[in-house]
Design a protein around this motif. Structure first.
Motif, PDB file in Angstrom:
ATOM      1  N   ILE A 263       0.818  -1.222   0.000  1.00  0.00           N
ATOM      2  CA  ILE A 263       0.000   0.000   0.000  1.00  0.00           C
ATOM      3  C   ILE A 263       0.853   1.274   0.000  1.00  0.00           C
ATOM      4  CG2 ILE A 263      -1.892  -1.190   1.191  1.00  0.00           C
ATOM      5  CD1 ILE A 263      -1.070   0.345   3.742  1.00  0.00           C
ATOM      6  N   LYS A 264       2.166   1.098   0.004  1.00  0.00           N
ATOM      7  CA  LYS A 264       3.073   2.241   0.128  1.00  0.00           C
ATOM      8  C   LYS A 264       2.908   3.245  -1.019  1.00  0.00           C
ATOM      9  CE  LYS A 264       7.918   3.364   1.094  1.00  0.00           C
ATOM     10  NZ  LYS A 264       8.066   4.410   0.057  1.00  0.00           N
ATOM     11  N   HIS A 265       2.525   2.756  -2.205  1.00  0.00           N
ATOM     12  CA  HIS A 265       2.393   3.674  -3.338  1.00  0.00           C
ATOM     13  C   HIS A 265       1.330   4.739  -3.081  1.00  0.00           C
ATOM     14  CE1 HIS A 265      -0.778   0.692  -4.168  1.00  0.00           C
ATOM     15  NE2 HIS A 265      -1.372   1.649  -4.858  1.00  0.00           N
ATOM     16  N   LEU A 266       0.324   4.408  -2.255  1.00  0.00           N
ATOM     17  CA  LEU A 266      -0.703   5.395  -1.929  1.00  0.00           C
ATOM     18  C   LEU A 266      -0.128   6.512  -1.053  1.00  0.00           C
ATOM     19  CD1 LEU A 266      -3.691   3.000  -1.170  1.00  0.00           C
ATOM     20  CD2 LEU A 266      -3.367   4.423  -3.202  1.00  0.00           C
ATOM     21  N   ALA A 267       0.767   6.127  -0.143  1.00  0.00           N
ATOM     22  CA  ALA A 267       1.432   7.138   0.684  1.00  0.00           C
ATOM     23  C   ALA A 267       2.386   7.969  -0.163  1.00  0.00           C
ATOM     24  CB  ALA A 267       2.188   6.460   1.829  1.00  0.00           C
ATOM     25  N   ASP A 268       3.136   7.300  -1.039  1.00  0.00           N
ATOM     26  CA  ASP A 268       4.088   8.012  -1.892  1.00  0.00           C
ATOM     27  C   ASP A 268       3.384   9.030  -2.794  1.00  0.00           C
ATOM     28  OD1 ASP A 268       6.105   6.523  -0.771  1.00  0.00           O
ATOM     29  OD2 ASP A 268       6.213   5.074  -2.421  1.00  0.00           O
ATOM     30  N   ASP A 269       2.224   8.654  -3.315  1.00  0.00           N
ATOM     31  CA  ASP A 269       1.474   9.559  -4.187  1.00  0.00           C
ATOM     32  C   ASP A 269       1.118  10.863  -3.486  1.00  0.00           C
ATOM     33  OD1 ASP A 269       1.578   7.732  -6.211  1.00  0.00           O
ATOM     34  OD2 ASP A 269      -0.475   6.996  -5.954  1.00  0.00           O
ATOM     35  N   ARG A 270       0.992  10.785  -2.152  1.00  0.00           N
ATOM     36  CA  ARG A 270       0.593  11.956  -1.374  1.00  0.00           C
ATOM     37  C   ARG A 270       1.763  12.575  -0.623  1.00  0.00           C
ATOM     38  NH1 ARG A 270      -3.175   8.472  -2.370  1.00  0.00           N
ATOM     39  NH2 ARG A 270      -5.395   9.034  -2.410  1.00  0.00           N
ATOM     40  N   GLN A 271       2.949  12.070  -0.893  1.00  0.00           N
ATOM     41  CA  GLN A 271       4.151  12.516  -0.181  1.00  0.00           C
ATOM     42  C   GLN A 271       3.933  12.407   1.336  1.00  0.00           C
ATOM     43  OE1 GLN A 271       4.728  16.473  -2.024  1.00  0.00           O
ATOM     44  NE2 GLN A 271       6.450  15.577  -3.148  1.00  0.00           N
ATOM     45  N   ALA A 272       3.318  11.287   1.712  1.00  0.00           N
ATOM     46  CA  ALA A 272       3.021  11.029   3.117  1.00  0.00           C
ATOM     47  C   ALA A 272       3.785   9.793   3.581  1.00  0.00           C
ATOM     48  CB  ALA A 272       1.520  10.812   3.300  1.00  0.00           C
ATOM     49  N   SER A 273       3.839   9.602   4.886  1.00  0.00           N
ATOM     50  CA  SER A 273       4.484   8.419   5.441  1.00  0.00           C
ATOM     51  C   SER A 273       3.457   7.297   5.572  1.00  0.00           C
ATOM     52  CB  SER A 273       5.067   8.730   6.820  1.00  0.00           C
ATOM     53  OG  SER A 273       4.019   8.965   7.751  1.00  0.00           O
ATOM     54  N   PRO A 314     -12.849   6.441  -1.616  1.00  0.00           N
ATOM     55  CA  PRO A 314     -13.460   5.171  -1.198  1.00  0.00           C
ATOM     56  C   PRO A 314     -12.822   3.940  -1.826  1.00  0.00           C
ATOM     57  CG  PRO A 314     -15.162   6.809  -1.550  1.00  0.00           C
ATOM     58  CD  PRO A 314     -13.876   7.433  -2.005  1.00  0.00           C
ATOM     59  N   ASP A 315     -12.485   4.003  -3.112  1.00  0.00           N
ATOM     60  CA  ASP A 315     -11.887   2.830  -3.751  1.00  0.00           C
ATOM     61  C   ASP A 315     -10.497   2.538  -3.194  1.00  0.00           C
ATOM     62  OD1 ASP A 315     -10.996   5.208  -5.007  1.00  0.00           O
ATOM     63  OD2 ASP A 315     -10.329   4.090  -6.763  1.00  0.00           O
ATOM     64  N   GLU A 316      -9.787   3.577  -2.747  1.00  0.00           N
ATOM     65  CA  GLU A 316      -8.461   3.382  -2.158  1.00  0.00           C
ATOM     66  C   GLU A 316      -8.586   2.762  -0.764  1.00  0.00           C
ATOM     67  OE1 GLU A 316      -5.909   6.960  -4.232  1.00  0.00           O
ATOM     68  OE2 GLU A 316      -7.252   7.468  -2.571  1.00  0.00           O
ATOM     69  N   ILE A 317      -9.573   3.211  -0.011  1.00  0.00           N
ATOM     70  CA  ILE A 317      -9.822   2.616   1.301  1.00  0.00           C
ATOM     71  C   ILE A 317     -10.161   1.142   1.141  1.00  0.00           C
ATOM     72  CG2 ILE A 317     -11.355   2.638   3.316  1.00  0.00           C
ATOM     73  CD1 ILE A 317     -11.650   5.679   2.859  1.00  0.00           C
ATOM     74  N   ASN A 318     -10.989   0.834   0.154  1.00  0.00           N
ATOM     75  CA  ASN A 318     -11.367  -0.559  -0.105  1.00  0.00           C
ATOM     76  C   ASN A 318     -10.163  -1.391  -0.532  1.00  0.00           C
ATOM     77  OD1 ASN A 318     -14.035   0.023   0.500  1.00  0.00           O
ATOM     78  ND2 ASN A 318     -14.600   0.401  -1.638  1.00  0.00           N
TER      79      ASN A 318
END
Length: 331
Positions: A263-273, A314-318
């Motif tokens: 799931i790290k790519h979702l954090a990277d997309d937002r420049q988040a940890s 929502p789709d990312e949470i899912n």
């Protein structure tokens, strides 16, 4: 920061609330008081106005640290959440554990919530916190030796006296919540909830949703496990309780980190940890009103607070939940 109403009350807490267990040092290998104070103040600057503590955290140390940290901020600008019912200086009730305090001395901790004990604990907490009222007062653990009626009617008295604003519980099941609610308006239940500890979704969450009660999730980062920073072979400091938890075995660290990588790519997309992504997912779950995030220094507390800036569709949470459902830890 986002602020959310707690239950059917007028109390609003920051969605990310500062959890001050680790700040108290007890069971975390000690504490550095100055760092803990800076951590709380730094999180306040980021909009974290709510702080959760307890007398047992450092046997008073955590509450005193909170008092020092909020001095000068304006009492009406912060919400203090504390607890009662864990006595290390009275051998009465259910023996919870044998432990050691921050000085290394042996102590026995009891779950006890009798009327006279609650009144004393409230007085002591008000003194340590240097305040004349507590925003949310919670029983820390169920006490099988004292009727729930006695405990909750005592809290109702404290509310009438103005020493407490609202009543909450911790670690209660639905039956205990129903019973407690007969004697005082229970606005919240503070329970363990994280990506790898979701048992409350079966009963406690549906009950909370149906009865307008809030859930305050503690250990949403599972004591650091879900940060992605703990690798196999990690060595804990002496006195750190995590060393004995199965989550932190090498094989489970590998499994959890594999999930986090998915799931790290979702954090990277937002420049988040990853920690920020995990916290955001947590407060997006049905029934979860607040996530408690502990920190032992200002860098950690600021990072936790900024989790509120992570937005998930929502789709990312899912997607995250689907990946999570594949994770099986070894006990």
């Amino acid at each position: 920061m986002e602020y959310r109403n707690i239950g059917n009350s007028g109390l609003r807490l920051s969605a990310i609330t500062f959890g001050a267990w680790a700040a108290g040092g007890w069971m975390w290998g000690g504490t550095e008081r100055k760092d803990a104070v800076r951590a709380i103040r730094a999180s306040f600057d980021e909009g974290v106005t709510s702080i959760d503590t307890a007398p047992i955290y450092g046997q008073g140390d955590s509450e005193e640290i909170v008092a020092e940290a909020i001095e000068g901020l304006g009492r009406d600008k912060v919400q203090i959440i504390t607890k009662f019912g864990m006595r290390w200086n009275l051998a009465k009730g259910d023996l919870a554990m044998k432990s050691r305090n921050n000085r290394g001395e042996a102590i026995e901790v009891y779950k006890y919530a009798g009327r006279e004990s609650i009144i004393k604990e409230c007085k002591d907490s008000l003194r340590r916190l240097k305040t004349d009222y507590i925003d949310l007062y919670q029983i820390h653990w169920p006490d099988s030796t004292t009727p729930i009626q006695e405990s909750m009617e005592t809290v109702a008295e404290l509310i009438k006296e103005g020493k407490v604003r609202y009543a909450g519980v911790c670690n209660y099941n639905t039956g205990q919540m129903k019973e407690a609610d007969k004697y005082v308006n229970i606005i919240s239940n503070q329970v363990p909830y994280s990506m790898i500890k979701r048992e409350i979704e079966k009963t406690v969450v549906p009950f909370a949703l149906e009865n307008n009660k809030s859930i305050i999730a503690y250990s949403p980062l599972e004591r650091g496990l879900l940060t992605g920073k703990m690798l196999p072979g990690h060595q804990f400091e002496e006195g750190d309780h995590r060393a004995n938890l199965y989550y932190f075995r090498d094989e489970n660290l590998e499994k959890v980190n594999s999930f986090l990588n998915s799931i790290k790519h979702l954090a990277d997309d937002r420049q988040a940890s990853l920690s920020q992504l995990v916290l955001r997912w947590t407060i997006e779950q049905p029934g979860i009103t607040i996530a408690l995030a502990g920190a032992r220094n200002a860098i950690q507390s600021v990072q936790n607070a900024k989790a509120i800036n992570v937005k998930l569709y929502p789709d990312e949470i899912n997607f995250i939940t689907a990946e999570l459902n594949k994770l099986e830890l070894v006990r």
